[in-house]
Design a protein around this motif. Structure first.
Motif, PDB file in Angstrom:
ATOM      1  N   GLY A  34     -33.271   7.455 -26.378  1.00 50.81           N
ATOM      2  CA  GLY A  34     -34.635   7.673 -26.856  1.00 50.81           C
ATOM      3  C   GLY A  34     -34.930   9.120 -27.197  1.00 50.81           C
ATOM      4  O   GLY A  34     -36.084   9.533 -27.220  1.00 50.81           O
TER       5      GLY A  34
ATOM      6  N   LYS B 165     -35.182  12.168 -29.747  1.00 51.68           N
ATOM      7  CA  LYS B 165     -35.295  12.348 -31.203  1.00 51.68           C
ATOM      8  C   LYS B 165     -34.575  13.619 -31.591  1.00 51.68           C
ATOM      9  O   LYS B 165     -35.149  14.699 -31.591  1.00 51.68           O
ATOM     10  CB  LYS B 165     -36.758  12.440 -31.612  1.00 51.68           C
TER      11      LYS B 165
ATOM     12  N   LYS C 257     -31.617  15.650 -34.188  1.00 54.86           N
ATOM     13  CA  LYS C 257     -30.777  15.673 -35.385  1.00 54.86           C
ATOM     14  C   LYS C 257     -29.446  16.244 -34.952  1.00 54.86           C
ATOM     15  O   LYS C 257     -29.382  17.247 -34.244  1.00 54.86           O
ATOM     16  CB  LYS C 257     -31.381  16.577 -36.459  1.00 54.86           C
TER      17      LYS C 257
ATOM     18  N   GLU D 274     -29.897   8.430 -29.627  1.00 53.24           N
ATOM     19  CA  GLU D 274     -30.772   7.339 -30.050  1.00 53.24           C
ATOM     20  C   GLU D 274     -30.988   6.355 -28.896  1.00 53.24           C
ATOM     21  O   GLU D 274     -32.119   5.977 -28.587  1.00 53.24           O
ATOM     22  CB  GLU D 274     -30.119   6.633 -31.250  1.00 53.24           C
TER      23      GLU D 274
ATOM     24  N   ALA E  21     -25.047  11.062 -31.973  1.00 53.60           N
ATOM     25  CA  ALA E  21     -26.290  10.564 -32.563  1.00 53.60           C
ATOM     26  C   ALA E  21     -26.663   9.224 -31.951  1.00 53.60           C
ATOM     27  O   ALA E  21     -27.824   8.977 -31.608  1.00 53.60           O
ATOM     28  CB  ALA E  21     -26.148  10.445 -34.076  1.00 53.60           C
ATOM     29  N   ALA E  22     -25.642   8.386 -31.772  1.00 51.62           N
ATOM     30  CA  ALA E  22     -25.896   7.065 -31.203  1.00 51.62           C
ATOM     31  C   ALA E  22     -26.366   7.185 -29.755  1.00 51.62           C
ATOM     32  O   ALA E  22     -27.316   6.513 -29.338  1.00 51.62           O
ATOM     33  CB  ALA E  22     -24.626   6.216 -31.298  1.00 51.62           C
TER      34      ALA E  22
END
Ligand SMILES: Nc1ncnc2c1ncn2[C@@H]1O[C@H](COP(=O)(O)OP(=O)(O)OP(=O)(O)O)[C@@H](O)[C@H]1O
Ligand SMILES: [Mg+2]
Lengths: 703, 233
Positions: free
Chosen positions: A539, A541, A543, A536, A532-533
């Motif tokens: 950039g 998006k 889940k 992120e 997830a990091a």
């Protein structure tokens, strides 16, 4: 030194006191013992089941983690949900980008692209397929073999004819003319005049039948299909439960579909075969057919399946089968000088009861199955898959069936059985992404239909619907010439099936989600956060969900059972708590003088507190210890014999036909902790009351 | 020599609804080390109340109680408990043994509460004192297997095992027949002499009083007489 001696004394006093109140100790002890047994047994089983579900889920479809677009409105449900494929999981426009980012994260073994969709699949009608076989025979110079199939074609055309006549009876004014025209075509197909030319010009007869008559029979059987579009090579490499049982793996860079054997057996197989399977399986398990409503209904349905089988038989085979059936059933092949009808024989054969079910099942697979198409297609066939694209247009793609597969150990599970595996290119096309084939097709449409200009901007609309200038309607009847349609179809199908692509094409492009396999499956939470990091930071998006979340309802199943178990254990311990609390309060009151005496001769409040707490604790540890051992014993016993999976869902949950549960130190440890908590909580208040007893109570007379 | 027990103007009142019961109405008393004192007086005169003040299981409403120079009203609950453990021994009218423990364990109990002794030391002390009260034969028996007199002797052994300065006994013979009561008094007297422990006991019984060397008589919460007896001579 004497601190220990004091503890020894307290434990001794607790034991003596428990012995002095045997009945009470027995009741409270049984409650605690039973609760602890249930806890150890329940948590050990649940953990084993969760582990098994994890093995099922992770290694069949989900991987340890799943990623999908943060734009999706619905939650990912790998094994399906209530929306029947209508869920919105967003999309990932370029898998290559996320592959690049996620592959670099520590502990990630592989990222497998995916796209899950529900579509429907058709194969040609019996007529279309028979004509196809005849064409092949003629081309191979075996005109005589082809001619042998003529009666079959005539029979199928006869059915079509009857069907059209029925339609004509109920049709209104406006459609009557059209139906009459169709009927004329069907009648021509049945006419001797047509067949008289078969020997001299077989191909043109077949051409007429194929283009003018076969379309009247519609699309044949329609089957719903759920597929996972994926990079099949990568999938096979990392999902080691995948095993191809018939045919072969789709070769790298080729389009194709692998059909799940379970889906083939449970859904695709002809009804007669499926019903016989069920009845024979029930009889193997000694379940009576007559006494079981569901089975009796199946037996009744089975009796009516003779017609479907008869239609599929070639004329020679039909005769041979009639003889075999007559022998099996012990009936005369002729009655009153007339040959006994195959339909009657089949109905007799398919009349199954408790005694003959297993034998009939065996006979069916030995003698009947080879003569008919038990499955709607065989390995190597091309099927048409239709799906609604994201623009709500119906898109059809032809794809070759390369083989069938199972997820090893989960062969009986319908949950994993619902998933078929499709190449990613075809998935994308069905999803509505423009491909090179589409562009070529668009050109073709433009040429054929004569649309003056389809601009780049409205090209997709034109192809997937939305614009009114061009529409590809797949139905059997449409406005433009049927010949043109058939040609167009054939051309499109050929292109799609034979197209090759390289690995990079596979990697670059649209997917809906991706499975992530970890090197160390015990570090799921940690890797989830790391991915997830990383997403992120890049950039993206995305889940990120673990296998449990990704498996939808199924992942929650274990959770629900766990909650129920915890509630049951909670109730047991709550009852124990109240009983212990009450009896200890009574004991406090009965023992006021004893407590006062201890306080008078110099025992501090803490000593009195410890005296009461230890009494419950000793009982708790003895009873709970026995309960925990009993629970562990049961789990170990079950671990040796295995718990059989009663049905297909359980096969999935158990990750095989039997669950071999294991019990670990953590279950016993947790059990002990719970006993400690229950003992302390239940006795806390009475013990506090005891500490409030004044030493002066010892002085009061014997009143 | 400083008195081991010192009461100065001790008043003890019990609020009982609207009225206040005045159990002690200003008692001043000094008892020295090794004394053998009987507290006498009619029922309701305040004997038990007085012993409770000395025994640190209760503190006075007014006035001061000093045990070995330490004022009890200045001490917190846990300190009072410690004081009882180290300096006092109790003999109860109703014996008050711990029913689930055997004789030896009952006697050992105060030693365990006190701590700091090895098992061997504890065993030796228990044997010694049990021998002195003459119950060596019954060492492993439980209270309900013993007679009243035997139980009271166990209680005496328990009170004395830690070597306290003062032993308090509220009507120690009230639940015993007179012959057994005599034996208990004889035992207490002997231990008083041998161990130089101060004994303070209350009683109704004039034959029991006769054993005392000092007789304090209470009437209505006040000392009406405080005199040496013939036994003192
Ligand atoms: N906890 C209490 N609450 C109220 N009144 C009390 C309490 N303890 C004692 N009293 C009262 O104080 C007075 C003295 O009682 P105490 O028990 O000291 O007398 P006693 O001399 O020991 O009598 P007995 O010979 O009957 O034992 C009595 O009137 C008694 O009712
Ligand atoms: Mg009294």
């Amino acid at each position: 030194m004497s601190g220990f001696a004091r503890l020894q004394l307290l434990v001794y006093m607790a034991l003596r006191s428990l012995w002095a109140h045997k009945v009470k100790s027995l009741i409270v002890g049984s409650l605690i013992g039973f609760g602890t047994m249930l806890f150890v047994l329940g948590t050990a089983l649940l953990d084993s089941i969760e582990g098994a579900i994890e093995r099922s889920v992770v290694h069949s479809l989900s991987g340890h983690l799943q990623v999908y677009s943060a734009d999706g409105k619905d939650e990912l449900a790998i094994f399906g949900d209530m929306t029947m494929g209508g869920a919105d999981w967003g999309r990932i426009d370029d898998f290559a980008v996320i592959d690049e980012v996620i592959s670099k994260v520590d502990n990630v073994e592989a990222v497998v692209p995916m796209g899950i969709n529900t579509a429907y699949m058709t194969r040609g009608s019996d007529l279309e397929r028979t004509l196809g076989r005849m064409r092949e025979m003629v081309r191979a110079g075996q005109v005589a073999d082809a001619r042998a199939l003529v009666p079959k074609v005539k029979r199928l055309v006869g059915l079509l004819d009857a069907d059209l006549r029925n339609q004509l009876v109920i049709a209104g004014e406006d459609s009557a003319a059209e139906l009459k025209e169709k009927l004329a075509r069907a009648e021509r197909a049945a006419s001797d005049a047509l067949w008289a030319t078969f020997d001299s010009e077989p191909l043109s007869v077949l051409e007429f039948l194929d283009t003018r008559v076969a379309p009247l029979a519609g699309e044949g059987r329609v089957m719903f299909i759920r597929y996972v579009g994926t990079d099949l090579g990568r999938f096979a490499e990392h999902f080691d439960r995948l095993k191809v049982v018939r045919g072969e793996m789709v070769p790298d860079g080729r389009r194709g579909i692998l059909i799940n054997q379970k889906y083939a057996d449970r859904v695709l197989k002809i009804a007669a075969a499926r019903l016989l399977d069920d009845l024979a399986e029930a009889r193997e398990a000694s379940i009576p057919i007559e006494g079981t409503a569901e089975l009796a209904a199946k037996a009744r349905r089975l009796k009516t399946q003779g017609g479907a089988i008869e239609l599929m038989l070639d004329p020679d085979d039909a005769e041979a089968l009639a003889l075999k059936l007559a022998t099996l059933l012990g009936v005369e092949t002729e009655r009153n000088g007339e040959a006994l009808d195959l339909g009657v024989l089949l109905e007799l054969f398919l009349t199954v009861d408790d005694d003959n079910a297993i034998a009939r099942h065996a006979f069916f697979y030995e003698q009947v199955a080879p003569l008919v198409d038990v499955y709607p297609f065989s390995v190597g066939d091309v099927v048409t898959i239709r799906a609604w694209t994201r623009n709500n247009a119906l898109k059809a793609v032809n794809v070759r069936v390369w083989g069938t597969f199972v997820f090893e150990g989960l062969e009986r599970s319908e949950l994993t059985g619902a998933a078929n595996l499709l190449d990613l290119m075809t998935f994308r096309e069905l999803y509505g992404q423009m491909t090179a084939t589409d562009r070529a097709e668009l050109e073709a449409i433009r040429d054929e239909v004569g649309v003056e200009f389809v601009g780049r901007d409205n090209a997709e609309d034109a192809l997937f619907g939305g614009g009114d200038s061009v529409e590809i309607d797949i139905g059997a009847d449409d406005d433009f010439d049927a010949v043109a349609e058939a040609d167009l179809k054939r051309e499109k199908r050929t292109m799609a099936v034979s197209e090759e692509f390289d690995a990079e094409m596979n990697r670059k492009g649209l997917v809906l989600n991706a499975a992530i396999m970890l090197e160390d499956g015990d570090r799921i939470a940690e890797s989830k956060a790391a991915i997830a990091a990383a997403a992120e930071a890049a950039g993206l998006k995305l889940k990120v969900v673990d296998w449990q979340e990704a498996s939808g309802v199924l992942g929650q199943l274990a959770l629900v059972v766990r909650v129920i178990l915890y509630i049951a254990i909670f109730i047991i311990f709550a009852v124990a708590l109240v009983i212990i609390n009450n009896s200890m309060l009574m004991a406090t009151m009965e023992r006021v003088r004893e407590i006062g005496t201890l306080r008078a001769i110099g025992a501090q409040r803490g000593f009195v507190m410890a005296m009461f707490l230890l009494e419950t604790l000793v009982l708790g540890l003895i009873a709970g210890g026995l309960g925990a051992l009993a629970g562990a014993g049961i789990v170990i016993w079950l671990g040796n014999v295995g718990i059989p999976a009663q049905n297909e869902i359980m096969v999935f949950i158990f990750s095989g036909n039997r669950l071999f549960p294991t019990v670990g130190a953590e279950h016993l440890g947790l059990g002990v902790i719970i006993i400690l908590i229950v003992s302390l909580v239940s006795t806390w208040y009475p013990a506090r009351m005891a500490t409030r007893v004044e030493p002066i109570e010892a002085m009061r007379g014997a009143d | 020599m400083k008195p081991i027990v010192e009461l100065m103007d001790v008043v003890k009142e019990f609020p009982l609804g609207k009225v206040t019961v005045r159990a002690l109405r200003g008692v001043s008393l000094q008892i020295g080390r090794g004394e053998f004192v009987a507290i006498a007086g009619p029922s309701g005169s305040g004997k038990t109340t007085l012993l409770n003040q000395v025994g640190c299981v209760d503190t006075p409403t007014r006035g001061t109680v000093r045990i070995d120079g330490q004022s009890t009203s200045e001490l917190a609950e846990s300190a009072l408990t410690k004081l009882r453990l180290h300096k006092l021994g109790f003999i109860f009218q109703t014996f008050n043994l711990v029913p689930v423990l055997d004789l030896a364990q009952n006697v050992e109990l105060p030693l365990l509460l006190k701590g700091g002794l090895t098992r061997g030391e504890r065993d030796r002390r228990v044997r010694e004192i049990v021998d002195q009260v003459g119950l060596t034969e019954q060492l492993g028996q439980r209270p309900n297997e013993l007679s009243g007199g035997q139980r009271q002797r166990v209680a005496i052994a328990r009170a004395l095992v830690t070597g306290p300065n003062i032993v308090l006994a509220d009507e120690p013979t009230a639940n015993l027949d007179s012959a057994t009561g005599e034996q208990i008094l004889d035992l207490m007297e002997r231990l008083n002499r041998d161990q130089e422990t101060t004994f303070i006991f209350s009683t109704h019984d004039s034959r029991v009083m006769a054993h005392a060397r000092r007789l304090v008589t209470l009437v209505d919460g006040k000392i009406s007489s405080d005199e040496a007896t013939e036994a003192a001579a």
